[in-house]
Write a protein that holds these residues in place. Structure first.
Motif, PDB file in Angstrom:
ATOM      1  N   HIS A  89       0.852  -1.114  -0.130  1.00 22.81           N
ATOM      2  CA  HIS A  89      -0.121  -0.138  -0.218  1.00 22.81           C
ATOM      3  C   HIS A  89       0.884   1.071   0.097  1.00 22.81           C
ATOM      4  O   HIS A  89       0.615   2.047  -0.789  1.00 22.81           O
ATOM      5  CB  HIS A  89      -0.869   0.052   1.105  1.00 22.81           C
ATOM      6  N   ALA A  90       1.887   1.292   0.977  1.00 16.47           N
ATOM      7  CA  ALA A  90       2.645   2.427   0.888  1.00 16.47           C
ATOM      8  C   ALA A  90       3.538   2.655  -0.329  1.00 16.47           C
ATOM      9  O   ALA A  90       3.853   3.712  -0.830  1.00 16.47           O
ATOM     10  CB  ALA A  90       3.725   2.522   2.149  1.00 16.47           C
ATOM     11  N   MET A  91       4.021   1.571  -0.865  1.00 15.50           N
ATOM     12  CA  MET A  91       4.395   1.743  -2.394  1.00 15.50           C
ATOM     13  C   MET A  91       3.864   2.385  -3.275  1.00 15.50           C
ATOM     14  O   MET A  91       4.156   3.324  -4.216  1.00 15.50           O
ATOM     15  CB  MET A  91       5.025   0.107  -3.067  1.00 15.50           C
ATOM     16  N   ARG A  92       2.541   1.823  -3.057  1.00 16.10           N
ATOM     17  CA  ARG A  92       1.500   2.374  -4.181  1.00 16.10           C
ATOM     18  C   ARG A  92       1.209   4.133  -3.844  1.00 16.10           C
ATOM     19  O   ARG A  92       1.328   5.058  -4.626  1.00 16.10           O
ATOM     20  CB  ARG A  92       0.245   1.703  -4.335  1.00 16.10           C
ATOM     21  N   GLU A  93       1.134   4.321  -2.626  1.00 18.43           N
ATOM     22  CA  GLU A  93       0.997   5.723  -2.257  1.00 18.43           C
ATOM     23  C   GLU A  93       2.014   6.523  -2.744  1.00 18.43           C
ATOM     24  O   GLU A  93       1.839   7.883  -2.759  1.00 18.43           O
ATOM     25  CB  GLU A  93       0.933   5.972  -0.685  1.00 18.43           C
ATOM     26  N   LEU A  94       3.280   6.075  -2.801  1.00 18.35           N
ATOM     27  CA  LEU A  94       4.581   6.828  -3.038  1.00 18.35           C
ATOM     28  C   LEU A  94       4.613   7.038  -4.563  1.00 18.35           C
ATOM     29  O   LEU A  94       5.718   7.404  -5.021  1.00 18.35           O
ATOM     30  CB  LEU A  94       5.687   6.247  -2.481  1.00 18.35           C
ATOM     31  N   GLY A  95       4.000   6.458  -5.163  1.00 16.44           N
ATOM     32  CA  GLY A  95       3.891   6.528  -6.714  1.00 16.44           C
ATOM     33  C   GLY A  95       4.158   5.525  -7.402  1.00 16.44           C
ATOM     34  O   GLY A  95       4.688   5.568  -8.685  1.00 16.44           O
ATOM     35  N   GLY A  96       4.256   4.247  -6.915  1.00 15.80           N
ATOM     36  CA  GLY A  96       4.862   2.952  -7.450  1.00 15.80           C
ATOM     37  C   GLY A  96       6.141   2.787  -7.671  1.00 15.80           C
ATOM     38  O   GLY A  96       6.963   3.160  -8.428  1.00 15.80           O
ATOM     39  N   VAL A  97       6.737   2.548  -6.292  1.00 21.13           N
ATOM     40  CA  VAL A  97       8.336   2.538  -6.025  1.00 21.13           C
ATOM     41  C   VAL A  97       8.543   1.359  -5.749  1.00 21.13           C
ATOM     42  O   VAL A  97       7.631   0.342  -5.068  1.00 21.13           O
ATOM     43  CB  VAL A  97       8.708   3.457  -4.972  1.00 21.13           C
ATOM     44  N   PRO A  98       9.709   0.845  -5.524  1.00 26.64           N
ATOM     45  CA  PRO A  98      10.223  -0.579  -5.385  1.00 26.64           C
ATOM     46  C   PRO A  98      10.111  -0.624  -3.778  1.00 26.64           C
ATOM     47  O   PRO A  98      10.230   0.432  -3.341  1.00 26.64           O
ATOM     48  CB  PRO A  98      11.575  -0.901  -5.961  1.00 26.64           C
ATOM     49  N   GLY A  99      10.304  -1.811  -3.232  1.00 26.80           N
ATOM     50  CA  GLY A  99      10.215  -1.923  -1.733  1.00 26.80           C
ATOM     51  C   GLY A  99      11.066  -3.302  -1.259  1.00 26.80           C
ATOM     52  O   GLY A  99      11.411  -4.230  -2.138  1.00 26.80           O
ATOM     53  N   ALA A 100      11.004  -3.401   0.051  1.00 30.56           N
ATOM     54  CA  ALA A 100      11.770  -4.337   0.760  1.00 30.56           C
ATOM     55  C   ALA A 100      10.991  -4.747   1.989  1.00 30.56           C
ATOM     56  O   ALA A 100      10.652  -3.567   2.747  1.00 30.56           O
ATOM     57  CB  ALA A 100      13.003  -4.097   0.788  1.00 30.56           C
ATOM     58  N   LEU A 101      10.807  -5.954   2.202  1.00 28.71           N
ATOM     59  CA  LEU A 101      10.182  -6.203   3.614  1.00 28.71           C
ATOM     60  C   LEU A 101      11.084  -7.348   4.307  1.00 28.71           C
ATOM     61  O   LEU A 101      11.571  -8.292   3.737  1.00 28.71           O
ATOM     62  CB  LEU A 101       8.825  -7.043   3.500  1.00 28.71           C
ATOM     63  N   LEU A 102      11.783  -6.827   5.336  1.00 24.91           N
ATOM     64  CA  LEU A 102      12.787  -7.559   6.061  1.00 24.91           C
ATOM     65  C   LEU A 102      12.019  -8.564   7.509  1.00 24.91           C
ATOM     66  O   LEU A 102      11.442  -7.655   8.195  1.00 24.91           O
ATOM     67  CB  LEU A 102      13.900  -6.996   6.541  1.00 24.91           C
ATOM     68  N   THR A 103      11.990  -9.710   7.635  1.00 24.81           N
ATOM     69  CA  THR A 103      11.362 -10.615   8.566  1.00 24.81           C
ATOM     70  C   THR A 103      12.384 -11.469   9.352  1.00 24.81           C
ATOM     71  O   THR A 103      13.431 -11.728   8.670  1.00 24.81           O
ATOM     72  CB  THR A 103      10.107 -11.127   8.091  1.00 24.81           C
ATOM     73  N   THR A 104      11.988 -11.845  10.570  1.00 21.99           N
ATOM     74  CA  THR A 104      12.790 -12.862  11.140  1.00 21.99           C
ATOM     75  C   THR A 104      11.849 -13.725  11.671  1.00 21.99           C
ATOM     76  O   THR A 104      10.750 -13.458  12.295  1.00 21.99           O
ATOM     77  CB  THR A 104      13.552 -12.227  12.291  1.00 21.99           C
ATOM     78  N   THR A 105      12.434 -15.026  11.693  1.00 22.04           N
ATOM     79  CA  THR A 105      11.622 -16.194  12.267  1.00 22.04           C
ATOM     80  C   THR A 105      12.518 -16.943  13.077  1.00 22.04           C
ATOM     81  O   THR A 105      13.604 -17.053  12.883  1.00 22.04           O
ATOM     82  CB  THR A 105      10.680 -16.867  11.356  1.00 22.04           C
ATOM     83  N   ASP A 106      11.856 -17.502  14.099  1.00 19.18           N
ATOM     84  CA  ASP A 106      12.734 -18.482  14.912  1.00 19.18           C
ATOM     85  C   ASP A 106      13.208 -19.618  14.036  1.00 19.18           C
ATOM     86  O   ASP A 106      12.362 -20.232  13.343  1.00 19.18           O
ATOM     87  CB  ASP A 106      12.080 -19.081  16.361  1.00 19.18           C
ATOM     88  N   SER A 107      14.516 -20.119  13.884  1.00 18.55           N
ATOM     89  CA  SER A 107      14.725 -21.251  12.898  1.00 18.55           C
ATOM     90  C   SER A 107      14.203 -22.542  13.628  1.00 18.55           C
ATOM     91  O   SER A 107      13.766 -23.541  12.827  1.00 18.55           O
ATOM     92  CB  SER A 107      16.194 -21.311  12.791  1.00 18.55           C
ATOM     93  N   ASP A 108      13.764 -22.707  14.638  1.00 14.64           N
ATOM     94  CA  ASP A 108      12.928 -23.904  15.436  1.00 14.64           C
ATOM     95  C   ASP A 108      11.568 -23.904  14.923  1.00 14.64           C
ATOM     96  O   ASP A 108      11.070 -24.912  15.104  1.00 14.64           O
ATOM     97  CB  ASP A 108      13.470 -24.017  16.719  1.00 14.64           C
ATOM     98  N   SER A 109      11.140 -22.765  14.463  1.00 14.45           N
ATOM     99  CA  SER A 109       9.390 -22.917  14.150  1.00 14.45           C
ATOM    100  C   SER A 109       9.498 -22.996  12.694  1.00 14.45           C
ATOM    101  O   SER A 109       8.390 -22.454  12.003  1.00 14.45           O
ATOM    102  CB  SER A 109       9.012 -21.536  14.449  1.00 14.45           C
ATOM    103  N   GLY A 110      10.247 -23.722  11.925  1.00  9.73           N
ATOM    104  CA  GLY A 110       9.901 -24.211  10.609  1.00  9.73           C
ATOM    105  C   GLY A 110      10.700 -23.062   9.683  1.00  9.73           C
ATOM    106  O   GLY A 110      10.616 -23.303   8.368  1.00  9.73           O
ATOM    107  N   GLY A 111      11.647 -22.177  10.285  1.00  8.86           N
ATOM    108  CA  GLY A 111      12.191 -21.113   9.421  1.00  8.86           C
ATOM    109  C   GLY A 111      13.670 -21.912   8.428  1.00  8.86           C
ATOM    110  O   GLY A 111      14.079 -21.288   7.608  1.00  8.86           O
ATOM    111  N   GLY A 112      13.723 -23.076   9.026  1.00  8.48           N
ATOM    112  CA  GLY A 112      15.265 -23.749   8.472  1.00  8.48           C
ATOM    113  C   GLY A 112      16.441 -23.191   9.095  1.00  8.48           C
ATOM    114  O   GLY A 112      16.383 -22.411  10.107  1.00  8.48           O
ATOM    115  N   GLY A 113      17.334 -23.844   8.929  1.00  7.53           N
ATOM    116  CA  GLY A 113      18.598 -23.273   9.598  1.00  7.53           C
ATOM    117  C   GLY A 113      19.061 -24.106  10.860  1.00  7.53           C
ATOM    118  O   GLY A 113      20.137 -24.158  10.976  1.00  7.53           O
ATOM    119  N   GLY A 114      18.233 -24.534  11.751  1.00  8.93           N
ATOM    120  CA  GLY A 114      18.444 -25.087  12.880  1.00  8.93           C
ATOM    121  C   GLY A 114      19.115 -24.370  13.798  1.00  8.93           C
ATOM    122  O   GLY A 114      19.776 -23.246  13.716  1.00  8.93           O
ATOM    123  N   GLY A 115      19.503 -25.059  14.736  1.00 12.85           N
ATOM    124  CA  GLY A 115      20.555 -24.579  15.892  1.00 12.85           C
ATOM    125  C   GLY A 115      20.093 -23.458  16.884  1.00 12.85           C
ATOM    126  O   GLY A 115      20.982 -22.799  17.500  1.00 12.85           O
TER     127      GLY A 115
END
Length: 172
Positions: A89-115
């Motif tokens: 929505h914000a990308m559209r409001e800014l006139g159609g710009v590229p964007g990025a979303l950064l997220t973190t999940t615990d690797s024990d909860s199915g995110g992979g990576g283990g440890g």
């Protein structure tokens, strides 16, 4: 390249993702952002993250990388905490710009990576709100990072700016 990564393992399946610590580190966010600005020729971009404390540092580094990409002078709208729908929505409001979303999940909860660490994920979107794929930039981004071709600013006048734009994050 200081602190190299396995770019084939981390940049795949339409995203940048890896176990933290281990496969990915905060500097990767800077690299990805600078390369993405050059690939997308972005003069403006929206960036958001989830509430996780590890994601906040990746978000900060991503924003700094985006404003330091060659001569592009990218203006980064930092949305703070937002989900994918709010980012788009914000990308559209800014006139159609590229964007990025950064997220973190615990690797024990199915995110992979283990440890017992976390899985950090950076998702990139083109100016039309579509996820960036192998054919639309991910392969080029991976190649730039693997070959240590991270773009740096040509001078201080070429740098962009980061603006806090939490006002663009609306409940949908």
């Amino acid at each position: 390249m200081l602190n190299p990564i396995d770019s084939d393992a981390v940049i795949r399946d339409g995203r940048i993702a890896g176990a933290f610590p281990g496969e990915i580190h905060e500097g990767v966010a800077w690299w990805v952002a600078a390369c993405f600005v050059v690939i997308s020729q972005a003069r403006q971009m929206a960036v958001a993250h989830d509430k996780h404390p590890d994601t906040a540092e990746f978000h900060r580094r991503f924003c700094r990388g985006a404003v330091n990409a060659e001569h592009w002078g990218c203006q980064v709208s930092s949305l703070g905490t937002a989900d994918e729908a709010q980012l788009l929505h914000a990308m559209r409001e800014l006139g159609g710009v590229p964007g990025a979303l950064l997220t973190t999940t615990d690797s024990d909860s199915g995110g992979g990576g283990g440890g017992g660490g976390q899985m950090i994920t950076i998702r990139l979107y083109d100016a039309d709100g579509r996820p960036v794929t192998e054919d639309t930039g991910m392969a080029r981004l991976r190649k730039m990072i693997a070959s240590d071709r991270i773009p740096i600013p040509v001078n201080d006048q070429a740098k962009g700016h980061i603006t806090e734009r939490r006002d663009l994050v609306v409940t949908l």
